[in-house]
Motif scaffolding. Sequence first.
Motif, mmCIF file in Angstrom:
data_model
loop_
_atom_site.group_PDB
_atom_site.id
_atom_site.type_symbol
_atom_site.label_atom_id
_atom_site.label_comp_id
_atom_site.label_asym_id
_atom_site.label_seq_id
_atom_site.Cartn_x
_atom_site.Cartn_y
_atom_site.Cartn_z
ATOM 1 N N ARG A 97 0.732 -1.122 0.060
ATOM 2 C CA ARG A 97 -0.134 0.051 -0.099
ATOM 3 C C ARG A 97 1.014 1.362 0.048
ATOM 4 N NH1 ARG A 97 -4.960 -0.259 4.204
ATOM 5 N NH2 ARG A 97 -5.506 1.496 2.708
ATOM 6 N N ASP A 100 2.239 1.946 -3.574
ATOM 7 C CA ASP A 100 1.194 2.399 -4.428
ATOM 8 C C ASP A 100 0.811 3.673 -4.004
ATOM 9 O OD1 ASP A 100 0.653 0.035 -5.277
ATOM 10 O OD2 ASP A 100 -1.221 -0.530 -4.021
ATOM 11 N N LYS A 137 -11.103 0.616 -3.405
ATOM 12 C CA LYS A 137 -9.632 0.486 -3.093
ATOM 13 C C LYS A 137 -9.062 1.481 -3.899
ATOM 14 C CE LYS A 137 -10.142 -2.463 -0.015
ATOM 15 N NZ LYS A 137 -10.374 -2.047 1.406
ATOM 16 N N GLU A 139 -8.719 0.531 -7.424
ATOM 17 C CA GLU A 139 -8.465 -0.288 -8.451
ATOM 18 C C GLU A 139 -9.438 -0.761 -9.252
ATOM 19 O OE1 GLU A 139 -6.558 -4.008 -6.703
ATOM 20 O OE2 GLU A 139 -5.766 -2.731 -5.115
ATOM 21 N N TYR A 140 -9.335 -0.177 -10.525
ATOM 22 C CA TYR A 140 -10.485 -0.278 -11.574
ATOM 23 C C TYR A 140 -11.153 -1.365 -11.434
ATOM 24 C CZ TYR A 140 -12.634 0.217 -15.988
ATOM 25 O OH TYR A 140 -13.741 0.190 -16.979
ATOM 26 N N LYS A 142 -11.473 -4.259 -9.642
ATOM 27 C CA LYS A 142 -12.048 -4.382 -8.171
ATOM 28 C C LYS A 142 -13.172 -3.381 -7.988
ATOM 29 C CE LYS A 142 -8.325 -6.912 -6.493
ATOM 30 N NZ LYS A 142 -7.177 -7.022 -5.251
ATOM 31 N N ASP A 143 -13.044 -2.106 -8.161
ATOM 32 C CA ASP A 143 -14.021 -1.205 -7.804
ATOM 33 C C ASP A 143 -15.220 -1.219 -8.844
ATOM 34 O OD1 ASP A 143 -12.121 -0.206 -5.865
ATOM 35 O OD2 ASP A 143 -11.846 1.454 -7.088
ATOM 36 N N ARG A 164 -10.426 6.311 -8.008
ATOM 37 C CA ARG A 164 -8.999 6.236 -7.871
ATOM 38 C C ARG A 164 -8.270 7.315 -7.284
ATOM 39 N NH1 ARG A 164 -7.256 6.033 -12.683
ATOM 40 N NH2 ARG A 164 -6.105 7.811 -12.485
ATOM 41 N N ASN A 168 -6.322 7.440 -3.930
ATOM 42 C CA ASN A 168 -4.804 7.689 -3.824
ATOM 43 C C ASN A 168 -4.468 8.878 -2.931
ATOM 44 O OD1 ASN A 168 -4.039 5.644 -5.584
ATOM 45 N ND2 ASN A 168 -4.060 7.046 -7.348
#
Length: 170
Positions: A97, A100, A137, A139-140, A142-143, A164, A168
């Motif tokens: 994380r 990221d 989260k 993340e494309y 998963k979201d 995203r 972030n």
Amino acid sequence: MSLTEKVDRAIVLDRAIREQKKELDSIKAELQTAALTDMENKSLKHLQLFGTAGNCEAMYKEKFEIDNFDRLVAVVGNLVRDKVKREEEVKYKVDGRFKDALIALVKGDFRQHDLDGILAGMGLDAKKIKVAKKKLKGEYRKDKEVLASLGVTGAREEELDAIREAKNLE
């Protein structure tokens, strides 16, 4: 050629490549086995196998590692201290994380967004917004699945990009 046709063609080509790669890997394994047997019989370190269209090379690599430096010094003597240089490698392992977050920071891929407003604009009520905020989260894929599970369908690229960027920023 339309995008649909290009996607279909890409899938066909990808499958063909995978099948041919399996065949190639199988042939390579057979060649390596034959070459290794021949090299061991003749005490060779290098061997070329020839075909009508070219050749392939097989090599037998040896690996050298020093596991116990003190024992090597005891066996060979102090010459080892002059001829062997000790090197240590430093590696950094970064938490996923945090990694990221650093990538988002370097790329400038973060921005303040009204996440509640975005989710409400997609037709979610207060309860679903609360659930979504916990599960999203940044993340494309998963979201998109999270939103679909909450009843949001369709292409939501702009909203997913905003989610995203907001995640972030967090």
